[in-house]
Scaffold this active site. Structure first.
Site, short mmCIF file in Angstrom:
data_model
loop_
_atom_site.label_atom_id
_atom_site.label_comp_id
_atom_site.label_asym_id
_atom_site.label_seq_id
_atom_site.Cartn_x
_atom_site.Cartn_y
_atom_site.Cartn_z
NE ARG A 162 -3.67 0.56 1.88
CZ ARG A 162 -5.05 0.66 2.33
NH1 ARG A 162 -5.27 1.60 3.39
NH2 ARG A 162 -6.05 -0.02 1.90
CG HIS A 181 -8.45 0.01 -2.86
ND1 HIS A 181 -7.46 -0.95 -2.33
CD2 HIS A 181 -9.07 0.45 -1.68
CE1 HIS A 181 -7.89 -1.34 -1.06
NE2 HIS A 181 -8.87 -0.69 -0.79
CD GLN A 218 -12.97 -2.09 -0.55
OE1 GLN A 218 -12.41 -1.87 0.32
NE2 GLN A 218 -14.33 -2.83 -0.37
CG ASP A 226 -13.69 6.16 -1.10
OD1 ASP A 226 -13.68 6.18 -0.09
OD2 ASP A 226 -12.58 6.22 -1.98
CB CYS A 236 -14.01 1.14 0.08
SG CYS A 236 -13.32 2.75 0.04
NE ARG A 273 -10.39 -5.36 0.72
CZ ARG A 273 -9.47 -4.21 1.27
NH1 ARG A 273 -9.99 -3.20 1.47
NH2 ARG A 273 -8.25 -4.47 1.02
N1 NVA Z 1 -9.99 6.73 -1.53
C1 NVA Z 1 -9.55 6.35 -0.25
C2 NVA Z 1 -9.79 4.53 -0.21
C3 NVA Z 1 -9.49 4.01 1.27
C4 NVA Z 1 -9.68 3.06 1.40
C5 NVA Z 1 -7.89 6.67 0.06
O1 NVA Z 1 -7.12 6.43 -0.80
O2 NVA Z 1 -7.87 7.08 1.09
N1 CP Z 2 -11.41 -0.09 2.38
C1 CP Z 2 -9.96 -0.29 3.05
O1 CP Z 2 -8.94 -0.38 2.21
O2 CP Z 2 -9.98 0.08 4.20
P1 CP Z 2 -8.61 0.06 5.02
O3 CP Z 2 -7.90 1.74 4.62
O4 CP Z 2 -8.94 0.09 6.62
O5 CP Z 2 -7.55 -0.77 4.82
#
Ligand code: NVA
Ligand code: CP
Length: 303
Positions: free
Chosen positions: A104, A131, A134, A219, A259, A287
């Site tokens: 990540r 992502h 997800q 989101d 998500c 997930r």
């Molecule tokens: N769009 C959000 C998703 C978090 C799971 C982010 O990138 O922070």
């Molecule tokens: N939806 C998601 O990826 O959640 P986290 O940021 O908690 O991993």
């Protein structure tokens, strides 16, 4: 056999993705019936997190534990990655020790660089651009609640962010229509829109967009890394909040996904997650099951 990676949904064929969704459902049933299934005994997953996480970290760690394997959590604060060791070198070293790596991070090219120098499968666990993990959970959740998503109308409400980009890929891979209700200046990647223009379109009027929708998704307005833009974004997105009243404008059988984490009072109304059309807790749980299917596929190639 060459090393397979999962950096975006497009790395897998439509048949393979459908297999993962079905296998995720099977693994969920097996777990609930108490069946022990340990296809990854003796295997390890390296987990590099340069951004925060609850769901992704826990689901991957628990997946490896349930499969009889192990996971190693790596943050830039405690590793040489955080002190400037090149991604290429980190990839070469880690892939001599672990059996797969989950990352990540911010820039998408980092996961591509890592994968190009890794001997073991690399999984994108969220970048600024995509992502895909997800989406496996979301597609499994839709299948559980409503059956095949093929030919359905999916509406993305809000920021044209990493999740939105992955929904664009999903529209191609799972064959559905995607309408994106984003305010001007916050539309998703132009090239992606162009490449998938036969099934994806932007409709800035959120009411027109959700009419007849089978799935509504949103989101956060400011993703990780965009915290400084939060105040400006609240103004730009104010009319893009998903609420039970907006859901009433969708198809009567419509469901809602997010998500998570969610910001009540911003992208969703305070009561949206209590609405029976919200399936976000199943989505979060999936997930685990969907990523177990992914890990099993990448590390054993069974199926
Ligand atoms: N769009 C959000 C998703 C978090 C799971 C982010 O990138 O922070
Ligand atoms: N939806 C998601 O990826 O959640 P986290 O940021 O908690 O991993």
């Amino acid at each position: 056999m060459s090393t397979r990676h999962f950096l975006t949904l497009m790395d897998f064929g439509a048949d393979e993705l459908r297999y993962l969704i079905q296998r995720g459902a099977e693994l969920k049933t097996m777990l609930r019936s108490g069946q022990i299934h340990e296809p990854l005994r003796g295997k390890s997953l390296g987990m590099i997190f340069e951004k925060s996480s609850t769901r992704t970290r826990v689901s991957f760690e628990v997946a490896m534990t349930q499969f009889g394997g192990a996971s190693v959590f790596l943050s830039p604060r405690d590793t040489q990655l955080g002190r400037g060791e090149p991604i290429e070198d980190s990839a070469r070293v880690l892939s001599r020790m672990v059996d797969a790596v989950m990352i990540r991070t911010f820039e998408h090219h980092k996961v591509e660089t890592f994968a190009a120098h890794s001997h073991v499968p690399v999984i994108n666990a969220l970048t600024d651009d995509f992502h895909p993990c997800q989406l496996l959970a979301d597609m499994q959740t839709y299948a559980e609640h409503r059956g095949s998503i093929q030919g359905s109308k999916v509406v993305w409400v809000g920021d044209g962010n990493n999740m939105c980009n992955s929904y664009i890929n999903a529209a191609r891979c799972f064959d559905f229509e995607l309408v994106i209700a984003a305010p001007e200046g916050f539309e998703p990647d132009n090239q992606l829109l162009h490449d998938h223009s036969d099934r994806v379109r932007v409709e800035p009027d959120v009411h027109k967009a959700v009419a007849g929708a089978h799935l509504v998704v949103t989101d956060v307005w400011a993703s990780m890394g965009q915290e400084a833009e939060q105040n400006d974004r609240v103004g730009a997105f104010a009319s893009y909040q998903v609420s039970p009243a907006l859901m009433d404008e969708a198809d009567p059988e419509a469901i809602f996904m997010h998500c998570l984490p969610a910001h009540r009072g911003e992208e969703i109304s305070t009561d949206m997650l209590d609405d029976p059309r919200a399936v976000v807790w199943d989505e979060a749980e999936n997930r685990l099951h969907a990523q177990k299917a992914l890990l099993e596929f990448l590390l054993t190639r069974q199926g």
